[in-house]
Enzyme design. Structure first.
Site, PDB file in Angstrom:
ATOM      1  N   TYR A 371       0.830  -1.194   0.000  1.00  0.00           N
ATOM      2  CA  TYR A 371       0.000   0.000   0.000  1.00  0.00           C
ATOM      3  C   TYR A 371       0.870   1.252   0.000  1.00  0.00           C
ATOM      4  O   TYR A 371       2.007   1.245   0.479  1.00  0.00           O
ATOM      5  CB  TYR A 371      -0.915   0.031   1.231  1.00  0.00           C
ATOM      6  CG  TYR A 371      -1.865  -1.137   1.311  1.00  0.00           C
ATOM      7  CD1 TYR A 371      -3.101  -1.093   0.674  1.00  0.00           C
ATOM      8  CD2 TYR A 371      -1.514  -2.287   2.004  1.00  0.00           C
ATOM      9  CE1 TYR A 371      -3.979  -2.175   0.746  1.00  0.00           C
ATOM     10  CE2 TYR A 371      -2.384  -3.372   2.084  1.00  0.00           C
ATOM     11  CZ  TYR A 371      -3.615  -3.307   1.448  1.00  0.00           C
ATOM     12  OH  TYR A 371      -4.473  -4.375   1.508  1.00  0.00           O
ATOM     13  N   GLU A 390      12.447  -5.044  -8.513  1.00  0.00           N
ATOM     14  CA  GLU A 390      13.413  -5.267  -7.436  1.00  0.00           C
ATOM     15  C   GLU A 390      14.648  -5.937  -8.033  1.00  0.00           C
ATOM     16  O   GLU A 390      14.678  -7.140  -8.266  1.00  0.00           O
ATOM     17  CB  GLU A 390      12.797  -6.148  -6.342  1.00  0.00           C
ATOM     18  CG  GLU A 390      11.600  -5.528  -5.633  1.00  0.00           C
ATOM     19  CD  GLU A 390      11.994  -4.507  -4.579  1.00  0.00           C
ATOM     20  OE1 GLU A 390      13.211  -4.286  -4.394  1.00  0.00           O
ATOM     21  OE2 GLU A 390      11.087  -3.943  -3.945  1.00  0.00           O
TER      22      GLU A 390
END
Length: 422
Positions: A371, A390
């Site tokens: 979030y 990532e």
């Protein structure tokens, strides 16, 4: 510029050594101002018996960090002679000085002369200062490159953007939201340099026609979202009130290494927990984990968009019409593509393509981190493809020794962020 003395250590000594290497000296990039570095300084600057690096010495060395010099045209000069004098090519001089030829050289005019090495360093840690030098150098080498600022950090460092191409489809990639993930910054800058070089040569880049990319796309790169935090982690910020403030914040979270574990901006707010996309849920999760005050990581701030860096990213994104965004982080070799139940058209297919060209896994963001991120807000706001990449493996901050592999893994993603929209 920071004065340097024999015995000094740190990131600015590494930049000094990088400049000396590019000037032809054999010195290690170890960040230690020892006798060999001293001798190299004397050799390059002509300051025999004077190893202190002050403004006069930096002025002689900065061209090796910015990647160009200027040349004042004299009687009898030709582009060939100017290029030969500085060890570069006529083509590079022409690229930096549109419309110039030997026939129209004007005595007294000043030419930009690119020096003969890649500008984007891949073997030293990054800082806001190094990024500024590189942005200036790329714009000098390729004057059609648009550069500017989307805002500034808490400490006043510019949040630079680079715009490649002038096509109708806009995309944006960013790096270093988190302070200890700065290896992602040279990923974007090297990509920009290699694309610009290929475009200048009217050649393909990884079998993609760069002229086509520049005609169809406008690529906006934000290479350093969190300059103050990166400077703290990499040693470019070692004193002063902001350093002391960060050190006091870190004392409240002794389980997090300082400064290596620092992800936040210099005020202790995690910039990737600042966006109005489930911010209250992010607050609930992070407060439950104990991050209830400014912290080296995971503190969401008092409200969404309460930091100058997150506000700048929000306003910049709102001012454009981006069809896709990439947010670069480390580590894990994972591609996160969803926010809640949003599923923008083509988003999963593009994620699978990214996985295929990189070897990275495609996953949904873990709930604990799912979030208030920039990618989350973009997907919620625009219902268009947005991705967190990532890069790399290991413990942050990743060593620059991983750069070559990370870059090789991600070139296909960086290109695919445009080509897969066609």
């Amino acid at each position: 510029m920071r004065e340097l003395y024999p015995g000094d250590q740190g990131i600015f000594v590494r930049y000094l050594q990088l400049a000396l290497r590019r000037a032809g000296q054999q010195v290690a990039l170890d960040g230690i101002f020892g006798p060999k570095t001293c001798g190299a300084v004397e050799q390059v600057t002509g300051s025999s018996g004077h190893c202190v690096v002050e403004d006069a010495q930096w002025n002689l060395l900065l061209p090796y960090l910015k990647g160009y010099v200027t040349h004042t045209v004299a009687a009898g000069d030709s582009l060939y002679q100017i290029a030969k004098l500085h060890g570069t090519t006529v083509e590079a001089v022409r690229e930096a000085n549109p419309g110039v030829s030997t026939e129209n050289l004007t005595i007294g005019s000043v030419l930009v002369v690119p020096l003969p090495f890649p500008l984007v360093a891949t073997d030293v840690p990054y800082s806001s200062q190094l990024v500024e030098w590189i942005v200036e150098g790329l714009q000098a080498r390729y004057p059609y490159l648009e550069t500017g600022r989307i805002g500034q950090s808490v400490m006043g460092s510019p949040l630079w953007y680079l715009k490649l191409g002038n096509g109708p489809t806009e995309v944006t990639y960013n790096a270093s939201f988190h302070a200890n993930e700065s290896i992602t910054t040279p990923v974007l800058l090297k990509f920009a340099e290699e694309l610009l070089e290929a475009y200048a040569k009217e050649s393909t880049y990884r079998d993609v026609y760069t002229e086509h990319l520049f005609e169809e796309f406008s690529l906006y790169l934000i290479p350093l979202v969190n300059p103050d935090g990166v400077d703290l982690v990499n040693g470019a910020l070692e004193s002063g009130r902001f350093y002391r403030q960060a050190a006091r914040i870190a004392q409240n979270y002794p389980q997090i290494p300082f400064p290596d574990g620092w992800k936040a901006n210099i005020q202790g707010v995690d910039l990737n927990l600042q966006f109005p996309a489930g911010w209250e849920e992010a607050k609930r999760i992070k407060f439950a984990q104990g991050y209830v005050t400014p912290a080296p990581r995971d503190y969401v701030g008092v409200i969404p968009l309460c930091t100058p860096e997150s506000i700048a990213m929000y306003q910049f994104t709102r001012s454009r019409d981006f069809a896709l965004i990439l947010a670069y982080h480390t580590q894990g070799e994972v591609i996160y593509w969803k926010f809640l139940d949003y599923n923008p058209a083509g988003s999963h297919e593009i994620a699978l393509y990214f996985s295929n060209v990189s070897g990275y896994r495609v996953e949904e963001t873990p709930t604990a981190s799912g979030y208030a991120g920039y990618k989350d807000w973009f997907i919620q706001e625009y219902d268009r493809p947005g991705y967190t990449i990532e890069a790399g493996l290991g413990e942050n901050p990743l060593a620059m020794g991983q750069f070559d592999r990370i870059y090789a893994d991600n070139v296909g993603i960086l290109l695919g962020g445009m080509t897969q929209l066609e």
